[in-house]
Design a protein around this motif. Sequence first.
Motif, PDB file in Angstrom:
ATOM      1  N   VAL A  29      30.402  51.726 -23.798  1.00 44.89           N
ATOM      2  CA  VAL A  29      31.449  50.724 -23.956  1.00 44.89           C
ATOM      3  C   VAL A  29      32.150  51.028 -25.269  1.00 44.89           C
ATOM      4  O   VAL A  29      31.495  51.206 -26.297  1.00 44.89           O
ATOM      5  CB  VAL A  29      30.871  49.292 -23.988  1.00 44.89           C
ATOM      6  CG1 VAL A  29      31.969  48.277 -24.223  1.00 44.89           C
ATOM      7  CG2 VAL A  29      30.121  48.992 -22.705  1.00 44.89           C
ATOM      8  N   THR A  30      33.470  51.091 -25.235  1.00 37.76           N
ATOM      9  CA  THR A  30      34.254  51.364 -26.433  1.00 37.76           C
ATOM     10  C   THR A  30      35.100  50.147 -26.770  1.00 37.76           C
ATOM     11  O   THR A  30      35.784  49.604 -25.904  1.00 37.76           O
ATOM     12  CB  THR A  30      35.172  52.584 -26.208  1.00 37.76           C
ATOM     13  OG1 THR A  30      34.369  53.701 -25.839  1.00 37.76           O
ATOM     14  CG2 THR A  30      35.963  52.904 -27.457  1.00 37.76           C
ATOM     15  N   TRP A  31      35.027  49.732 -28.021  1.00 37.91           N
ATOM     16  CA  TRP A  31      35.843  48.614 -28.501  1.00 37.91           C
ATOM     17  C   TRP A  31      37.026  49.198 -29.253  1.00 37.91           C
ATOM     18  O   TRP A  31      36.873  49.977 -30.184  1.00 37.91           O
ATOM     19  CB  TRP A  31      35.015  47.715 -29.407  1.00 37.91           C
ATOM     20  CG  TRP A  31      35.758  46.543 -29.969  1.00 37.91           C
ATOM     21  CD1 TRP A  31      36.635  45.734 -29.318  1.00 37.91           C
ATOM     22  CD2 TRP A  31      35.675  46.044 -31.306  1.00 37.91           C
ATOM     23  NE1 TRP A  31      37.106  44.757 -30.148  1.00 37.91           N
ATOM     24  CE2 TRP A  31      36.526  44.928 -31.388  1.00 37.91           C
ATOM     25  CE3 TRP A  31      34.975  46.427 -32.427  1.00 37.91           C
ATOM     26  CZ2 TRP A  31      36.689  44.198 -32.551  1.00 37.91           C
ATOM     27  CZ3 TRP A  31      35.128  45.695 -33.591  1.00 37.91           C
ATOM     28  CH2 TRP A  31      35.970  44.594 -33.650  1.00 37.91           C
ATOM     29  N   ASN A  32      38.225  48.808 -28.873  1.00 36.79           N
ATOM     30  CA  ASN A  32      39.431  49.356 -29.480  1.00 36.79           C
ATOM     31  C   ASN A  32      39.928  48.540 -30.670  1.00 36.79           C
ATOM     32  O   ASN A  32      41.026  48.797 -31.170  1.00 36.79           O
ATOM     33  CB  ASN A  32      40.539  49.482 -28.432  1.00 36.79           C
ATOM     34  CG  ASN A  32      40.875  48.167 -27.773  1.00 36.79           C
ATOM     35  OD1 ASN A  32      40.341  47.127 -28.133  1.00 36.79           O
ATOM     36  ND2 ASN A  32      41.750  48.209 -26.788  1.00 36.79           N
ATOM     37  N   GLY A  33      39.178  47.568 -31.128  1.00 38.78           N
ATOM     38  CA  GLY A  33      39.558  46.790 -32.297  1.00 38.78           C
ATOM     39  C   GLY A  33      40.519  45.654 -32.005  1.00 38.78           C
ATOM     40  O   GLY A  33      41.153  45.132 -32.911  1.00 38.78           O
ATOM     41  N   ILE A  34      40.602  45.264 -30.739  1.00 35.13           N
ATOM     42  CA  ILE A  34      41.471  44.168 -30.331  1.00 35.13           C
ATOM     43  C   ILE A  34      40.604  42.944 -30.072  1.00 35.13           C
ATOM     44  O   ILE A  34      39.574  43.027 -29.413  1.00 35.13           O
ATOM     45  CB  ILE A  34      42.266  44.539 -29.062  1.00 35.13           C
ATOM     46  CG1 ILE A  34      43.083  45.812 -29.291  1.00 35.13           C
ATOM     47  CG2 ILE A  34      43.156  43.393 -28.615  1.00 35.13           C
ATOM     48  CD1 ILE A  34      44.130  45.714 -30.355  1.00 35.13           C
ATOM     49  N   ASP A  35      41.036  41.781 -30.580  1.00 35.67           N
ATOM     50  CA  ASP A  35      40.257  40.559 -30.372  1.00 35.67           C
ATOM     51  C   ASP A  35      40.616  39.919 -29.029  1.00 35.67           C
ATOM     52  O   ASP A  35      41.428  40.449 -28.264  1.00 35.67           O
ATOM     53  CB  ASP A  35      40.426  39.579 -31.533  1.00 35.67           C
ATOM     54  CG  ASP A  35      41.836  39.028 -31.668  1.00 35.67           C
ATOM     55  OD1 ASP A  35      42.672  39.242 -30.775  1.00 35.67           O
ATOM     56  OD2 ASP A  35      42.087  38.355 -32.685  1.00 35.67           O
ATOM     57  N   ASN A  36      40.009  38.780 -28.735  1.00 36.38           N
ATOM     58  CA  ASN A  36      40.226  38.098 -27.450  1.00 36.38           C
ATOM     59  C   ASN A  36      41.663  37.645 -27.246  1.00 36.38           C
ATOM     60  O   ASN A  36      42.116  37.495 -26.118  1.00 36.38           O
ATOM     61  CB  ASN A  36      39.291  36.893 -27.321  1.00 36.38           C
ATOM     62  CG  ASN A  36      37.862  37.301 -27.029  1.00 36.38           C
ATOM     63  OD1 ASN A  36      37.604  38.360 -26.481  1.00 36.38           O
ATOM     64  ND2 ASN A  36      36.926  36.464 -27.420  1.00 36.38           N
ATOM     65  N   SER A  37      42.404  37.431 -28.326  1.00 39.90           N
ATOM     66  CA  SER A  37      43.791  36.977 -28.203  1.00 39.90           C
ATOM     67  C   SER A  37      44.788  38.137 -28.180  1.00 39.90           C
ATOM     68  O   SER A  37      45.992  37.906 -28.155  1.00 39.90           O
ATOM     69  CB  SER A  37      44.137  36.009 -29.335  1.00 39.90           C
ATOM     70  OG  SER A  37      44.037  36.658 -30.581  1.00 39.90           O
ATOM     71  N   GLY A  38      44.294  39.371 -28.223  1.00 35.70           N
ATOM     72  CA  GLY A  38      45.164  40.537 -28.140  1.00 35.70           C
ATOM     73  C   GLY A  38      45.649  41.066 -29.469  1.00 35.70           C
ATOM     74  O   GLY A  38      46.472  41.975 -29.511  1.00 35.70           O
ATOM     75  N   LYS A  39      45.132  40.547 -30.566  1.00 32.20           N
ATOM     76  CA  LYS A  39      45.547  40.987 -31.900  1.00 32.20           C
ATOM     77  C   LYS A  39      44.544  41.995 -32.460  1.00 32.20           C
ATOM     78  O   LYS A  39      43.348  41.904 -32.188  1.00 32.20           O
ATOM     79  CB  LYS A  39      45.655  39.796 -32.844  1.00 32.20           C
ATOM     80  CG  LYS A  39      46.709  38.800 -32.427  1.00 32.20           C
ATOM     81  CD  LYS A  39      46.752  37.640 -33.383  1.00 32.20           C
ATOM     82  CE  LYS A  39      47.771  36.615 -32.905  1.00 32.20           C
ATOM     83  NZ  LYS A  39      47.752  35.413 -33.719  1.00 32.20           N
ATOM     84  N   ALA A  40      45.054  42.929 -33.260  1.00 25.24           N
ATOM     85  CA  ALA A  40      44.189  43.919 -33.895  1.00 25.24           C
ATOM     86  C   ALA A  40      43.393  43.258 -35.021  1.00 25.24           C
ATOM     87  O   ALA A  40      43.927  42.434 -35.768  1.00 25.24           O
ATOM     88  CB  ALA A  40      45.017  45.067 -34.450  1.00 25.24           C
ATOM     89  N   VAL A  41      42.129  43.618 -35.136  1.00 25.13           N
ATOM     90  CA  VAL A  41      41.283  43.098 -36.215  1.00 25.13           C
ATOM     91  C   VAL A  41      41.317  44.072 -37.384  1.00 25.13           C
ATOM     92  O   VAL A  41      41.679  45.237 -37.228  1.00 25.13           O
ATOM     93  CB  VAL A  41      39.824  42.868 -35.740  1.00 25.13           C
ATOM     94  CG1 VAL A  41      39.780  41.881 -34.599  1.00 25.13           C
ATOM     95  CG2 VAL A  41      39.176  44.171 -35.348  1.00 25.13           C
ATOM     96  N   GLY A  42      40.920  43.598 -38.542  1.00 28.35           N
ATOM     97  CA  GLY A  42      40.896  44.440 -39.732  1.00 28.35           C
ATOM     98  C   GLY A  42      39.625  45.256 -39.833  1.00 28.35           C
ATOM     99  O   GLY A  42      38.621  44.975 -39.167  1.00 28.35           O
ATOM    100  N   SER A  43      39.666  46.279 -40.652  1.00 34.07           N
ATOM    101  CA  SER A  43      38.472  47.063 -40.925  1.00 34.07           C
ATOM    102  C   SER A  43      37.429  46.174 -41.576  1.00 34.07           C
ATOM    103  O   SER A  43      37.760  45.253 -42.314  1.00 34.07           O
ATOM    104  CB  SER A  43      38.801  48.225 -41.861  1.00 34.07           C
ATOM    105  OG  SER A  43      39.699  49.111 -41.256  1.00 34.07           O
ATOM    106  N   GLY A  44      36.170  46.450 -41.302  1.00 36.59           N
ATOM    107  CA  GLY A  44      35.111  45.665 -41.917  1.00 36.59           C
ATOM    108  C   GLY A  44      33.816  45.753 -41.146  1.00 36.59           C
ATOM    109  O   GLY A  44      33.657  46.581 -40.246  1.00 36.59           O
ATOM    110  N   ILE A  45      32.889  44.895 -41.496  1.00 44.72           N
ATOM    111  CA  ILE A  45      31.576  44.852 -40.857  1.00 44.72           C
ATOM    112  C   ILE A  45      31.591  43.771 -39.786  1.00 44.72           C
ATOM    113  O   ILE A  45      32.018  42.643 -40.040  1.00 44.72           O
ATOM    114  CB  ILE A  45      30.473  44.576 -41.887  1.00 44.72           C
ATOM    115  CG1 ILE A  45      30.445  45.687 -42.939  1.00 44.72           C
ATOM    116  CG2 ILE A  45      29.113  44.450 -41.197  1.00 44.72           C
ATOM    117  CD1 ILE A  45      29.502  45.433 -44.082  1.00 44.72           C
ATOM    118  N   TYR A  46      31.139  44.130 -38.606  1.00 44.59           N
ATOM    119  CA  TYR A  46      31.071  43.215 -37.475  1.00 44.59           C
ATOM    120  C   TYR A  46      29.672  43.267 -36.883  1.00 44.59           C
ATOM    121  O   TYR A  46      28.903  44.192 -37.144  1.00 44.59           O
ATOM    122  CB  TYR A  46      32.105  43.602 -36.406  1.00 44.59           C
ATOM    123  CG  TYR A  46      33.525  43.375 -36.851  1.00 44.59           C
ATOM    124  CD1 TYR A  46      34.171  42.177 -36.592  1.00 44.59           C
ATOM    125  CD2 TYR A  46      34.210  44.349 -37.566  1.00 44.59           C
ATOM    126  CE1 TYR A  46      35.472  41.946 -37.021  1.00 44.59           C
ATOM    127  CE2 TYR A  46      35.513  44.134 -38.002  1.00 44.59           C
ATOM    128  CZ  TYR A  46      36.127  42.936 -37.726  1.00 44.59           C
ATOM    129  OH  TYR A  46      37.403  42.712 -38.156  1.00 44.59           O
TER     130      TYR A  46
END
Length: 65
Positions: A29-46
């Motif tokens: 599974v690859t996460w493209n850095g997009i949140d549930n609302s369709g916006k890009a998230v910032g770099s960081g720890i998740y």
Amino acid sequence: HVRITISNMLGVQVAVLVDRDVEAGYFNVTWNGIDNSGKAVGSGIYLYRMEAGSFVAAKKMIFLK
């Protein structure tokens, strides 16, 4: 049933990657850095959390742009 979610370090759910029944086996599974609302998230720890039947695991990951 498999559920994989991404949360920020405050515990707020950012994205749901998988939430369905799947056959047993290995999957990617690859996460493209997009949140549930369709916006890009910032770099960081998740945190990612995987639930499959009675199995539950949570780990940290670093997301870099």
